[in-house]
Design a protein around this motif. Structure first.
Motif, mmCIF file in Angstrom:
data_model
loop_
_atom_site.group_PDB
_atom_site.id
_atom_site.type_symbol
_atom_site.label_atom_id
_atom_site.label_comp_id
_atom_site.label_asym_id
_atom_site.label_seq_id
_atom_site.Cartn_x
_atom_site.Cartn_y
_atom_site.Cartn_z
ATOM 1 N N GLY A 128 1.179 -1.417 -0.208
ATOM 2 C CA GLY A 128 -0.107 -0.313 -0.647
ATOM 3 C C GLY A 128 0.805 1.317 -0.076
ATOM 4 N N LYS A 129 0.419 2.019 0.862
ATOM 5 C CA LYS A 129 1.417 3.636 0.991
ATOM 6 C C LYS A 129 1.854 3.960 2.178
ATOM 7 C CE LYS A 129 -2.091 5.743 -2.676
ATOM 8 N NZ LYS A 129 -2.876 6.823 -2.723
ATOM 9 N N GLY A 130 3.192 4.391 2.750
ATOM 10 C CA GLY A 130 3.439 4.799 3.964
ATOM 11 C C GLY A 130 4.429 5.609 4.032
ATOM 12 N N VAL A 131 4.724 6.385 5.012
ATOM 13 C CA VAL A 131 5.898 7.950 5.566
ATOM 14 C C VAL A 131 7.231 6.886 5.324
ATOM 15 C CG1 VAL A 131 5.752 7.690 7.679
ATOM 16 C CG2 VAL A 131 5.988 9.542 6.418
ATOM 17 N N ALA A 132 8.260 7.484 4.576
ATOM 18 C CA ALA A 132 9.450 7.188 4.503
ATOM 19 C C ALA A 132 10.383 8.664 5.273
ATOM 20 C CB ALA A 132 9.968 7.006 2.646
ATOM 21 N N LEU A 133 11.965 7.931 5.313
ATOM 22 C CA LEU A 133 12.236 9.488 6.021
ATOM 23 C C LEU A 133 13.612 9.271 4.934
ATOM 24 C CD1 LEU A 133 13.671 11.381 8.699
ATOM 25 C CD2 LEU A 133 14.570 9.418 9.182
ATOM 26 N N ALA A 134 13.902 10.511 4.800
ATOM 27 C CA ALA A 134 14.965 10.633 3.390
ATOM 28 C C ALA A 134 15.859 11.834 3.618
ATOM 29 C CB ALA A 134 14.709 10.494 2.214
ATOM 30 N N ARG A 135 17.315 11.595 3.473
ATOM 31 C CA ARG A 135 18.286 12.837 3.362
ATOM 32 C C ARG A 135 18.848 13.010 1.833
ATOM 33 N NH1 ARG A 135 22.677 10.722 7.728
ATOM 34 N NH2 ARG A 135 23.753 9.330 6.186
#
Length: 391
Positions: A128-135
């Motif tokens: 499905g969908k989700g939240v991600a942390l990136a830099r």
């Protein structure tokens, strides 16, 4: 710090946007300096600075310029006066349906040396969908870009739906960890599921490795979990004493400000001072309130009717010395700027100033003035506003 609350009847300040209810009476000015607004008894003057396409979050660079995220997936580099906006490339594909989008943006504590920018976004993935942390590393010039972009962490699991991603970021005072909020995605029970990161405050290393509460890990929790039992966490920040404050949207009532402590269960959906909405697929629309479960961690401040909190800072500037150490929150449905009076680990309601538009973000500028972002709605303009002490 205590400041006598202003009666809303006298707080007649209106800062309207194109999406606001009285936009036709006061269109966005072309010369913001000539259109500052204040009102008798209101302790600040509001000056429009710039317009954005559904902005979500902002942060300041060391030289006073700003990075602003827009919901659809655009990162903007903005001059200190707001007159120049340049697109920054390098953002991964964003799923901006519903409450999704390009979300928070925060600088690495040693940004001046390493130029690292951290950000969060919603995406489509397995399940499905989700939240991600990136830099990524900020590269400037004629075509600003984030280079060497890495996704450091993804919420677990990805699920169907377009709501309650959360995605707020706060660096710890130790400079070695960051805190990342994962909403429960409108699924209720994941907030109490030890294996899921949904409905949790997470602690990670600066490289995105799990560094949650050791006591919870011993109980079988996901190794990133620091606290649990949360709903939709749209603001998180440390105060000068190292206390971690968080705010979240309750269901039908029960918006909260919480003091986040390691290993604690904040109760949702077992308890809330709000109730389920009538259209939600649950057998019992009435949620027991916090007082029925003294074993669960209770909020410090609570709102019913809701304010729909979005964005949170702990004020540390000198422009408004009477508010040093207090919490400021943007209000969406309340169309307000909210101040919470903080004394140590205690908090009480302070002021609530009507702003005439949904306030998505609040930040502190380097000079101690307050900066707000109007939500703007889906795909519509939202202004950046500067709040300075009333003349």
């Amino acid at each position: 710090m205590r400041l006598a609350p202003l009666a809303l009847a006298t707080a007649t300040l209106i800062a309207c946007s194109d999406a606001g209810p009285i936009a036709a009476q006061n269109a966005t000015p072309t010369n913001a300096a000539e259109n500052s607004t204040d009102a008798a008894g209101v302790p600040f003057t509001v000056t429009p600075v710039a317009d954005f396409d559904a902005p979500w979050a902002m942060t300041f660079l060391p030289d006073g310029r700003m990075l602003v995220t827009e919901k659809a997936g655009q990162l903007m580099l903005v001059s200190a006066d707001g007159q120049t906006k340049t697109s920054v490339s390098g953002i991964p594909a964003v799923d901006s349906a519903g409450q999704g989008g390009l979300m928070d943006v925060v600088l690495h504590p040693q940004f001046a040396q390493n130029r690292m920018v951290y950000f969060s976004f919603s995406e489509t993935g397995p399940g499905g969908k989700g939240v991600a942390l990136a830099r990524g590393v900020m590269q400037e010039g004629e075509a600003p870009a984030l280079q060497n972009v890495q996704v450091l962490f993804r919420a677990t699991p990805y699920v169907e739906g377009n709501g309650h991603y959360s995605g707020r970021i706060a660096f710890a005072p130790d400079g070695q960890h960051l805190f990342f909020t994962n909403g429960e995605r409108q699924k209720f029970t994941p907030a109490q599921d030890p294996k899921a990161t949904l409905g949790k405050v997470l602690r990670l290393t600066l490289d995105g490795q799990p560094a949650g509460d050791p006591g919870l890990r011993e109980k079988g929790f996901h190794p990133a979990v620091w606290s649990y039992g949360h709903r939709n966490l749209l603001g998180i920040a440390f105060d000068g004493a190292g206390n971690l404050w968080e705010q979240e949207m309750g269901p039908k009532g029960g918006d909260e400000v919480n003091l986040i402590l390691p290993g604690r269960n904040y109760g949702y959906p077992l308890v809330s001072d709000g109730d389920h909405y009538d259209n939600e697929p649950v057998a019992d629309k009435n949620i027991p309130n916090h007082d029925t479960r003294p074993d669960l961690e209770k909020y410090k401040v609570n709102w019913t009717p809701v304010i729909s909190p979005a964005g949170l800072i702990v004020y540390s500037g000198s422009a408004f010395p009477q508010w040093k150490g207090d919490i400021f929150i943007g209000g969406l449905s309340s169309q307000a700027l909210i101040r919470v009076d903080v004394n140590g680990t205690k908090a009480t309601k302070g002021d609530q100033w009507p702003m005439g538009a949904r306030i998505r973000e609040v930040e502190q500028a380097p000079d101690g003035t307050l900066m707000l972002l109007e939500d703007g709605g889906r795909g519509s303009q939202g202004r950046m506003l500067r709040l300075t002490p009333a003349r």
